[in-house]
Scaffold this active site. Structure first.
Site, PDB file in Angstrom:
ATOM      1  N   TYR A 127      -5.121  -7.202  19.270  1.00 52.21           N
ATOM      2  CA  TYR A 127      -5.988  -6.859  20.402  1.00 52.21           C
ATOM      3  C   TYR A 127      -6.499  -8.105  21.124  1.00 52.21           C
ATOM      4  CZ  TYR A 127      -6.136  -2.096  18.509  1.00 52.21           C
ATOM      5  OH  TYR A 127      -5.791  -0.846  18.049  1.00 52.21           O
ATOM      6  N   LYS A 176      -1.583  -6.430   5.263  1.00 54.07           N
ATOM      7  CA  LYS A 176      -0.136  -6.269   5.086  1.00 54.07           C
ATOM      8  C   LYS A 176       0.429  -7.659   4.791  1.00 54.07           C
ATOM      9  CE  LYS A 176       3.620  -3.692   5.318  1.00 54.07           C
ATOM     10  NZ  LYS A 176       3.914  -2.577   4.405  1.00 54.07           N
ATOM     11  N   ASP A 209      -0.362   0.477   3.981  1.00 49.43           N
ATOM     12  CA  ASP A 209       0.357   1.744   3.827  1.00 49.43           C
ATOM     13  C   ASP A 209      -0.111   2.488   2.582  1.00 49.43           C
ATOM     14  OD1 ASP A 209       1.499  -0.676   3.138  1.00 49.43           O
ATOM     15  OD2 ASP A 209       3.559   0.008   3.143  1.00 49.43           O
ATOM     16  N   ASP A 233      -8.695   0.221  13.463  1.00 48.31           N
ATOM     17  CA  ASP A 233      -8.659   1.247  14.509  1.00 48.31           C
ATOM     18  C   ASP A 233      -7.997   2.508  13.968  1.00 48.31           C
ATOM     19  OD1 ASP A 233      -8.741   2.501  16.931  1.00 48.31           O
ATOM     20  OD2 ASP A 233      -7.445   1.094  17.999  1.00 48.31           O
TER      21      ASP A 233
END
Ligand code: NAD
Length: 339
Positions: A127, A176, A209, A233
């Site tokens: 972002y 991640k 995940d 988000d």
């Protein structure tokens, strides 16, 4: 002792924004909130009235008041202007986005006993606005995730301080880093370093995940999550879903500059805008967080009491929660049930 009145910038927002903002202002008045409103525009209302999605008058108002209650703003997907939400968070350096999701008794949901707070880094990651087309024919594009040690550390530290202030026991850092070894690795390593200073708070980390699956299977396992902008988000819409939906989820944007902005997690809900059926709970609970921030705790408690009581009964809650009433009927019930 009388509470000092505080001037607050009010951005009603687009879509259902004006409807839920009017309902929230009414409920705040009834709860005895000592606030005066400075009404300013942004988003589509800014474009229509000032030809600018973020007019200078709105920026000046926030600089002066240092606190804002904000409805959702429409950001067209693809071309056009940059997200005003992202710009506001960056311009006022409100780097931590606090999104609590707590089961509300009586609200239909698949789960019980969910009580998780997500702290989402608010200014960096994908972002940060670093995007470009790779070729002149615009057949390939690149978005760059910026993660800095500085940005990571202050957000993670905020989460630990929040945990201490609110009696939270465990923080799970979500990442991640198995694939994004440098950017996400930096966030993870920074988290491990900061955690050493907070021996009283348990700390672990989880890949995003796996987190998505665990949140669905066993949400009560989580206490607090700290994560980067994009994952925060997405996961905060997921946690909103765990407690009954987007209509009830609040959020606060906070930084060290002193400026704070309170808004619901949901967007402009264009499919139901103007129909008088939107659920104002997310904005009302955001307003309660604002009252806590302003140290108007009695008014915050009254507002929350009215909201929780109105939500407990299908007759007095809105259609998105399987209820029978509309925005106005719900707001009247919140006010009636405060006492
Ligand atoms: P959305 O949150 O507006 O709506 C998703 C679904 O949830 C819709 O079916 C909607 O009717 C429902 N919903 C949302 N809030 C509700 C409420 N208070 N009461 C009852 N039902 C509610 O998401 P979207 O449709 O993906 O986005 C619409 C616009 O909002 C986009 O322009 C997007 O950029 C913007 N947006 C703004 C913010 C913000 O200002 N903070 C956040 C998210 C999306």
């Amino acid at each position: 002792m009388t509470t000092k009145r505080t001037l607050v910038s009010l951005i009603e927002g687009d879509g259902i924004g004006p409807e839920i903002a009017a309902a929230t202002v009414k409920a705040l008045d009834a709860a005895g909130a000592q606030v005066d409103w400075e009404r300013v525009d942004a988003g589509l209302a800014g474009v229509e009235r000032h030809k600018d999605p973020l007019p200078q008058a709105t920026i000046d108002s926030l600089k002066k008041t240092q606190v804002a209650l904000k409805g959702p703003l429409a950001t067209p997907s693809g071309g056009g202007y940059r997200s005003v939400n992202v710009t506001l968070r960056q311009q006022f350096d409100m780097y931590a986005n606090v999104r609590p999701a707590k089961t509300i008794k009586g609200v239909p949901s698949r789960y019980e006993n969910v009580d998780v707070v997500i702290v989402r880094e608010n200014t960096e990651d994908l972002y940060a606005g670093v995007e470009h087309y790779v070729d002149p024919r615009r057949t390939a594009a690149e978005s760059i995730a910026i993660i800095t040690k500085f940005g990571s550390e202050r957000c993670i530290r905020y989460a630990f301080e929040y945990a201490r202030r609110h009696g939270r026991k465990r923080i799970t850092l979500v990442h991640k880093a198995n694939i994004l070894k440098m950017s996400n690795g930096l966030f993870l390593d920074t988290g491990k370093e900061v955690a050493k200073e907070y021996a009283d708070i348990q700390f672990d980390d989880m890949i995003v995940d796996a987190t998505a699956m665990k949140l669905v299977l066993q949400p009560e396992r989580f206490d607090m999550i700290v994560t980067m902008n994009l994952f925060g988000d997405i996961l905060s819409d997921l946690t909103a879903g765990l407690i009954g939906g987007l209509g009830v989820a609040p959020a606060a944007n906070i930084g060290d500059s002193g400026c704070a902005m309170f808004e619901a997690v949901h967007g402009t809900a264009p499919d139901i805008a103007g129909k008088g059926i939107a659920n104002p709970t997310g904005l009302m609970l955001s307003a309660a967080m604002m009252l806590d921030h302003l140290e108007q705790r009695d008014a915050a408690a009254r507002l929350r009491k009215g909201v929780i009581a109105a939500l407990a009964n299908p007759e007095t809650r809105t259609g998105d929660l399987g209820g029978k009433t509309n925005t106005a009927g719900y707001t009247d019930a919140v006010i009636r049930l405060m006492d």
